[in-house]
Every structure is written in C-alpha cells, then in structure tokens.
Design an enzyme around this catalytic site. Structure first.
Site, mmCIF file in Angstrom:
data_model
loop_
_atom_site.group_PDB
_atom_site.id
_atom_site.type_symbol
_atom_site.label_atom_id
_atom_site.label_comp_id
_atom_site.label_asym_id
_atom_site.label_seq_id
_atom_site.Cartn_x
_atom_site.Cartn_y
_atom_site.Cartn_z
ATOM 1 N N THR A 162 0.891 -1.169 0.000
ATOM 2 C CA THR A 162 0.000 0.000 0.000
ATOM 3 C C THR A 162 0.932 1.223 0.000
ATOM 4 O O THR A 162 1.379 1.646 -1.063
ATOM 5 C CB THR A 162 -0.969 -0.004 1.196
ATOM 6 O OG1 THR A 162 -0.243 -0.159 2.407
ATOM 7 C CG2 THR A 162 -1.979 -1.116 1.052
ATOM 8 N N LYS A 188 4.317 -7.157 3.449
ATOM 9 C CA LYS A 188 4.054 -5.730 3.269
ATOM 10 C C LYS A 188 3.642 -5.141 4.609
ATOM 11 O O LYS A 188 3.203 -5.859 5.499
ATOM 12 C CB LYS A 188 2.997 -5.467 2.200
ATOM 13 C CG LYS A 188 1.623 -5.980 2.470
ATOM 14 C CD LYS A 188 0.733 -5.084 3.291
ATOM 15 C CE LYS A 188 0.753 -3.658 2.796
ATOM 16 N NZ LYS A 188 0.025 -2.811 3.791
ATOM 17 N N THR A 199 -2.353 -2.754 8.057
ATOM 18 C CA THR A 199 -2.109 -4.164 7.838
ATOM 19 C C THR A 199 -0.704 -4.598 7.517
ATOM 20 O O THR A 199 -0.024 -4.032 6.665
ATOM 21 C CB THR A 199 -3.008 -4.712 6.715
ATOM 22 O OG1 THR A 199 -4.320 -4.428 7.063
ATOM 23 C CG2 THR A 199 -2.796 -6.167 6.504
ATOM 24 N N GLU A 286 6.611 3.686 9.700
ATOM 25 C CA GLU A 286 6.252 5.049 9.319
ATOM 26 C C GLU A 286 7.283 6.038 9.829
ATOM 27 O O GLU A 286 7.459 6.206 11.024
ATOM 28 C CB GLU A 286 4.887 5.429 9.891
ATOM 29 C CG GLU A 286 3.783 4.490 9.506
ATOM 30 C CD GLU A 286 3.473 3.512 10.609
ATOM 31 O OE1 GLU A 286 2.301 3.307 10.857
ATOM 32 O OE2 GLU A 286 4.424 2.978 11.213
ATOM 33 N N ASN A 409 0.785 10.062 9.142
ATOM 34 C CA ASN A 409 -0.472 9.674 9.784
ATOM 35 C C ASN A 409 -1.370 10.836 10.162
ATOM 36 O O ASN A 409 -2.524 10.631 10.519
ATOM 37 C CB ASN A 409 -0.176 8.841 11.032
ATOM 38 C CG ASN A 409 0.368 7.489 10.656
ATOM 39 O OD1 ASN A 409 -0.271 6.761 9.916
ATOM 40 N ND2 ASN A 409 1.551 7.165 11.126
#
Lengths: 414, 414
Positions: A162, A188, A199, A286, A409
C-alpha cells in the site's frame, strides 16, 4: 498522502533474487480497486495436496478476509489451492457486504482453479470501512490465470504494497533428509502505514511436504520469534495475516506426523526467513530513520523479559529520544518501570551500543560517552537492559518516532 | 530545549484567584538546583494536627522522594507538618545518594518546623540520574521560612513547573455540616514533558478536619476519577505524586471515623478540583493542540470500558488523525479491537462530535459529514464509542499527537 509519494526509507534493503518454489505459481494485475495505473491484485495457485498454516491478528475487530481464512483453515483440513490478495481496500468493518465479497471472490477463484472455495485464501489491505467493489475484483481474476508463473515473486512483492516505500521479500533453502527445499516469502506493511492504510501481510511458500499440524506449529513458533517481536507504534491492525503454503513438490523423505529432528534445518530456515521479513517491515516503519534492537536479560522469565522489551520499544519518549540521537537511559528506566513486570531499580543496568551507562541503579561515573554518541548517530541502534533478577531474556525490534510519522499519519485523508 | 522556551499551549487556561486555606502556608525560592534565575523550591508548612493522604506512581522504578513519602505515610500515622518540592532534578535512579538527599532534606526541614522528619513530605521533578545537590537545597531552606504565607499559591504553582507552558491551579469550597471549607490545589506536568523532565505532581490543601483513613480513601477515589483517566503518551513517570493535606483549621462538626454523608459535598468538590487540575495537565500535554474526551458506553463492565477508552486515547494512529483534523473512525475501531476486551465488531457504533458515523459494524450510509468536519477543526474533540454488549461506561481525556511532541522530546539533551 497517496501510495508511492513517500520517499524510500533510508533503512530499505534491496529485493533478493527469488528462485522458483516448485508448484507455487503467481500472477499480478490491475483491478483498480482503489489505485489507478498500478497492480493491486495478487494471485497464488498451488497444486493438489498443498497444505496451509496461518497466523492472524489478535485484534478483536478483524476484517472479513481474516474471518474467511480462519474458517477455511478450521473447516478445510489445512488444504489450499489458491490465494487472492488485494491492496487499497482492507474490507474491514464492512458488515454483510464484506462477507459477501469474500464468498464471491473465493467462489470465482475456486471455479478457475477447479477446487472448493474453502481451499482459496484471501487477504486485503487498505482503507477501512469502504465496500470493496466485488465485481471489479472477480471480473479481473479470469484474465490473470494465463500469466500464473513460478517466476513472479518480485511483481507480487510490489503488488501487495500500500504505502510501503520498498517491496519486501526473502528466500532460504533448507535440507530435509538428503533433499533441499526452497522457502520464499513476501511481506508488506508496518503496523498501519498511512491514513486508513492498515495491515501487515506475509505470504510464504515452500515445496516441502509437511503434515498440516506440524506446519501450523512451525509457523506459529516462527511468527512468535519474528513478527511478534517487532513493533512500530503499538497499534494492532485488523487484518494482520501470515500464511505458509507447502506444495509438497520436493522429493524428500516423508515427515512423520509429529515432525521431529528431520525438520530441524527447515525450522531454522523458516525462522530466519520470517525474521528477515519482519525486520524489513520495521525498516519501513512510518517515518523510520533508525532500526532499534532491544535486548533484555536477567528478567524473572522470558515472558517478563518480552513485556519489558516491548514497553521500551513502544515508549514514545524512548523512541523520540532515539530519533534525536539521545542515549537517554533515564527514559529507558522509566519504560522498564512502567511495564508492570518484576524489576528492582537498584539492580538495573543499561547499555547503549555495548557501552554500560548505568549499573545497579545508578549512572556509572565517568563512563566514556564518545562511543555512545557515535553509536546514536548511526542507523542501527542497540539497547541492552539487564534486570538483575533472573535468567529470562528477550529481543525485540522497533524503529524511532520521527516527524515523518506525524506527516504520514496526521495528514487529512485524501 | 530549556524550560520557558516553549510557546504557551493553545489550550491553556488562566490561573484562578486562590483564597487562603487556613493553616496552610507556602514559600518559594531559588536554590539553583538546575535552573538559573527562576524559583525552583517550594515549601508548604502546616499546623500541628494536619493529616495527609497520598497516591503515587505505579512505576516499578520510582524516585527516592516517592519511596520517602510512602514510608512517611506508612510509619507516620498520616500526620504532616511540611512539604519540600524541587524542580529541575527528579532525584530518580540516584541510588544511595538519592536516599541521603531525602533524609537530609527532611531532617533540616523538620528542625526548622519543630517536628519529626517523618512529618515532612518530599517531591522532585526534573532530570533523571543526576545527583541532586543536597547542600544547595538544605542551605536554601532556612532563608525561606520568614516568607511562609497563606497567600503564595500562585508563586508555588509557578515554582513547581519544569517545562510546563502554563501554571496550573484550582480552588473549590465545600459544605461540611453548616461550615464552609476551602480546597486549593496546584499541579504540574503532563506525563513526561521534555528531555529528561518527568513527572506529574499535584498538591492539595484544605482546612477540613478529616480522619486519616477517610482522607486517604477520598483522595484515592478522586485520583481514580481524574488523574487516572488522563493520558498524554502512555508513559508513566517515575515520580508521579498527589498529596492532600488537611489542616483541620475549619470549625465544622466532627467527621466520624467512617466518613459518611457529612462528607458528600466535600467529596464532590474534591473530585471536581482534581479533575480540573488533571484536565489542565492534559491541556499542557507535549505539543497538544486539541483536548480530546473519549466516552465509551455499552462495555461489559466499567473496567472494560476504561481499558477500551485508554486504548483509543493511547493509540498513536488515533492521536495523529485528530491532529490532522481527520475523524478517522476506522482507526478508532482498530483501537477498540486491540484493547483485548470483549467487543463485537458487528455491534460497534462510533460518534464524533455527537454525530454517529458508524453503527453496528458498518459506516452509516449518507451520514452528514459537515458538522463532523467542523467539530474536528475545533480545540475540544469528543469521541463516543458504544460497544453494544453491556452497561459498562467510562470517560478518559487525552490530547492529540503533533509535530510539537517530536520537537519537544526528540531534541538532543542540552
């Protein structure tokens, strides 16, 4: 922020060469479920006799594909013929429509493969709470069948992404008796990566021939030693899925129903592959700028050591200190204390980059700060905490907490 | 980043007028423990007969002052004559030197007040792992005694700050029988505020005359309903301390040993004051731009509701979404699921700003997004989650997670 717009993680590693896994064929294609002009559907097809094991999220609000896989595993006797993965929509919190999407997808794929729907496994990753456009997905499947090939591992590693900033794959070989088997895996995600993109998914295939119960036990053990030892932000996705398919195409001695020593090398290789993939997920955390390894020793039990290590790894204050290049052992002590596990302040010792900074409850007067400062400037950080109470130990991995995490985020959903 | 350099929180509230609490005298001064040119020592002195109750951090690695207060409470029969608070050094993880600092401070203060050391309470906040310069502190105490006054509440609220961006105080009155008593409180901190600066401290004084056991029970209950319902970053300080002193100077009917209805209004006022101070702490959370209230209803028990609410409040993904003005109910569902408490995805409902966005497991088609977008732009955000299983409910408060948090906590220690 849309997929593909993020800079590649500075901790990225290149894709390895991926040999075929005899019997496992893959195909990728575009269904335009959410993304445009990129592949978002991945298929795997397996020969008759393929066995499957699975480990899933502990989140109490799992997505419809997780429900589907759990039921297929329980009722299908551990047999698998196919896998359908979509990226862009997680099919989570979609109620009855979500269940119907799963049923329709498995039915169409089963017809194409000539198997039962319960032998088709499903995984989805992406936005939560939006209906997955079933016809787009099922309509795309027939056209992908001709391109199924044992050579498509790199394309599959990319199509399941993603907002991952690099594709993740690993391969190992192992000896079973006199034969050599291959284990390939792709993964992933990193917790939950970008607005609404959730996920961690991991798919592993091998040509070994394994009794289903042994296969499940090996996978569970391997996940406990890999994916369950990493954390990015303490948030648990609703879709986490790890599946291990064994085609049985390799010619090795029959593995007894109870497993046993014949699988020792296979188990080692599987553990190693899963840890490799798990660390790649952390490397794509992230905003991650640093990979952090935390070793806890001297806890009362291994379980206690694991909890303490996770408390350190999930502490926003420890993670921001690491981002700032600060070997802040005071925050590490705080995190040990908040874990709720047995700990005695006056027996605690803390090392960073192999240099003991605090021992038995106090800073070491005049310890040499130069190598610690140098270590904290690097990309890979090592923290060691000795609790001083027992023999329990554990290792976990995480990444630092940076402005990049907030950027990714905290931006408004597009 | 040094104290005083941070911009004042946009959620700050002004200091209220603070009436005297008869019997409670305060003084503030400079000991230059860490800071220069600002007051860093706060004293309180109480008359004979003053009772004390205390609630402390659950961190397993508490600071020496927390150890001191726990022992003083246990062995001193709930009596207090004095309090010494320092800002700039937390006296945590300082081993034997830390204990000796506590003993010396209490001894000197006790001589000045004409009481036993066990009647002197201590609290410190600031850097971890550095010895607190005992002589600087004990040497400063005698000079402060002449300035002890019932009027110094505002100065005390300022002198206990570390990198708080605004001082925090609250006052209430309550009826006990026909008499009116006063309750004043000051607080500092917000989890752990800046590099090495830890700790939430709260000091409350009243002129009520209370049996020690009742006082402890009231304080415990009030803290459970206030400070234990807030979270900034899930990190638990090693020094959290809430003390309630009751001078007994007010002329009200004797409170029975068991407490009872005569204290109903006092308990209500105390709870209200503690919640006021707790919310001021959240309003000064690191980098906070929004105050977030989370109501959970329909859980199987109140305890379960509290855990679910805290899982939402501590989720970095929920907090960054709020920072970005995104009413991301998918992340809220994820956080409910990861709490590990009984929850059924298909019975969950989520509202933001009073507008139900998702009900019984799915998004509400065509719900009006306009008021939700407007609500998310504001300073005070309300999230309601109905679990749909039982009658347990809970409310907690937190703040958003912003770039400011990374700035404050990720900068290199000066």
């Amino acid at each position: 922020m849309a997929a593909g717009n993020l800079p590649v993680s500075p901790l990225a590693v290149p894709l390895p060469e991926m040999p075929p896994v005899p019997g496992a064929r893959l195909a990728t294609g575009m269904a335009e479920i959410r993304y445009r002009a990129r592949e978002d559907v991945t298929l795997m097809a397996f020969p008759q006799g393929t066995t499957v094991a699975g480990v899933f999220t502990r989140n109490r609000c799992p997505g419809a594909p997780v429900d589907w896989c759990r039921a297929a595993l329980a009722k299908g006797g551990g047999r698998a013929r196919g896998l359908v993965v979509t990226a862009g929509n997680s099919n989570v919190f979609t109620g009855r429509a979500g269940r119907e999407t799963c049923e329709a997808t498995a039915r169409v794929m089963a017809e194409l493969l000539g198997c039962r729907p319960r032998e088709v496994f499903l995984a989805s990753t992406g936005v939560i709470g939006e209906r997955l456009p079933t016809e787009k997905l099922t309509g795309a499947l027939p056209g992908l069948m001709p391109s199924l090939s044992e050579a498509n591992w790199h394309a599959a590693a990319r199509a399941i992404m993603t907002t991952d900033t690099f594709p993740k794959a690993a391969t190992r070989t192992a000896r079973i008796g006199e034969a050599t088997v291959t284990i390939n895996g792709i993964a992933k995600g990193s917790g939950m990566i970008a607005p609404d993109m959730a996920t961690m998914l991991c798919f592993v295939a091998t040509d070994a021939r394994l009794p289903a119960a042994v296969q499940q036990r090996l996978l569970k053990r391997g996940v406990d030693r890999s994916f369950n030892r990493i954390t990015v932000d303490s948030d648990t996705s609703t879709s986490d899925t790890v599946l291990l398919f064994a085609t049985g195409a390799a010619r090795h001695p029959r593995v007894p129903a109870a497993g046993g020593p014949i699988l020792r090398d296979f188990a080692r290789a599987l553990d190693d592959l899963l840890l490799d993939l798990a660390l790649q997920v952390v490397r794509d955390g992230e905003g991650a700028q640093k990979l952090v390894r935390i070793d806890v020793t001297g806890a009362v039990t291994a379980r206690s050591a694991h909890r303490i290590a996770m408390a350190i790894a999930n502490s926003p204050l420890v993670k921001t200190a690491i981002a700032g290049g600060d070997a802040n052992w005071g925050r590490i002590v705080m995190a040990v204390g908040k874990a709720g596990e047995p700990a005695d302040r006056d027996r605690l010792s803390v090392a960073v980059g192999g240099v003991w900074m605090a021992r038995e409850g106090g800073v070491i007067p005049g310890y040499d700060e130069t190598p610690v400062v140098e270590h904290m400037r690097g990309r890979e950080i090592e923290i060691t905490v000795d609790i001083g109470l027992g023999r329990g130990s554990a290792t976990v991995w995480t990444c630092d907490l940076t402005h990049g995490y907030i950027d990714i985020n905290g931006s408004y959903r597009s």
